[in-house]
Design a protein around this motif. Sequence first.
Motif, PDB file in Angstrom:
ATOM      1  N   CYS A  37      50.556 -39.918   5.064  1.00 17.03           N
ATOM      2  CA  CYS A  37      51.661 -40.722   5.584  1.00 17.03           C
ATOM      3  C   CYS A  37      51.256 -42.166   5.835  1.00 17.03           C
ATOM      4  O   CYS A  37      50.170 -42.456   6.325  1.00 17.03           O
ATOM      5  N   VAL A  39      51.794 -45.468   8.159  1.00 13.81           N
ATOM      6  CA  VAL A  39      51.945 -45.538   9.617  1.00 13.81           C
ATOM      7  C   VAL A  39      52.277 -46.970  10.034  1.00 13.81           C
ATOM      8  O   VAL A  39      51.692 -47.917   9.517  1.00 13.81           O
ATOM      9  N   LEU A  48      55.983 -42.539  11.103  1.00 11.06           N
ATOM     10  CA  LEU A  48      55.231 -42.007   9.967  1.00 11.06           C
ATOM     11  C   LEU A  48      56.163 -41.912   8.767  1.00 11.06           C
ATOM     12  O   LEU A  48      57.253 -41.333   8.860  1.00 11.06           O
ATOM     13  N   MET A  50      56.169 -40.023   5.702  1.00 16.59           N
ATOM     14  CA  MET A  50      55.397 -38.869   5.244  1.00 16.59           C
ATOM     15  C   MET A  50      55.702 -38.524   3.792  1.00 16.59           C
ATOM     16  O   MET A  50      56.842 -38.627   3.336  1.00 16.59           O
ATOM     17  N   TYR A 331      46.135 -41.327  11.380  1.00 16.27           N
ATOM     18  CA  TYR A 331      46.995 -40.208  11.001  1.00 16.27           C
ATOM     19  C   TYR A 331      46.639 -39.853   9.564  1.00 16.27           C
ATOM     20  O   TYR A 331      46.704 -40.702   8.674  1.00 16.27           O
TER      21      TYR A 331
END
Length: 354
Positions: A37, A39, A48, A50, A331
């Motif tokens: 993802c 960010v 996010l 994704m 992330y």
Amino acid sequence: MKITRPNVRRHPKNPLIRPKDVQPSRPDFQVVCVFNCGVIRHQNEVLLLMRVAEIAKSDAQNPIQVPLFDPKQGKIIIKNFDPKDPTVDTKSDSRYVLTPTRRYLSSISHFRIARSKDGIQFTIDPTPCMVADNVYEMYGIEDPRITLIDGTYYINYSAISPETGVTTCLASTKDFKTFQRHGVIFTPDNKDISIFPAKIGGKYYALNRPASAEYGFRDIWMSQSPDLLHWGRHESIMQCRPGFWDDGRIGSSSVPCLTDAGWLEVYHGSSKGNRYCLGASLHDKTDPTKVLGRSKEPLMEPEADYELHGFFGNVIFNCGLLCEDGLLKIYYGAADEVIAYAEVSLAEVLDSLA
């Protein structure tokens, strides 16, 4: 005294987002992976962007089905294969359906937004924000990175197609509600693009990873642009290192962040055995083609069960992070199946580079 391994702290609630948490885009689809993802902070939320991979639900009549975008019909369709056909291979690699004339992806990816006030508990939009839309995206869109420049969010992503190969495309938005596509900015096969969030010496810069079909190189290059659309002055700046954790291939991951020491990039590298880890590199403030330091040891490597086992195990891969509060808040996609979170001291990362 320099440290070699910063203390990376994985969140105890990992994985934060699993396929079961994401609503399919249509009733006949099933979400199998949510990962890789982009960010950004937007309107006081962690957002996010994704990558969501879906497969077509098979039935007794059509047990082998592949979703893909049909440019002639202008929509995503499902292609059926005869399971009794000996030339159709679905067992060699779960990611593909192989035929004598073409390799099909078993899934198709789109982009979905997840939002959070605290960066841990996310609310996931029920529908995609971007889906496959043209001949360059027949097999889906993948691995978005988000760069904020002068109030506009620029999203670069991999577009996958059997007609054109793997290209990198650019889109933009101001509100994450409407998106404008700007077309192909890097030709096949070039991916892992990370655009710097500010002009340097009057030019935009982007890390990228062209692939050499002739010699098999998978190294990191730097390119420059006057307008984010036309890229040139390409230069190889980082290579795979024999005997190190990144001897197989390397590519940029996060959007570079500016620190007092220079531009910091968290990149991914894999061994020749396809074990994907994260490392860091430091680039000169005024000439980011100059690499000032690089991780000798991985910053992060697959250790947790959700990183070791999944759709494609032994993989840690990120497309973005937040650099704030003296931390790198990462992330990342784990085992090409779920999204997880880890954080590490910025000072420790900088101190670990040689």
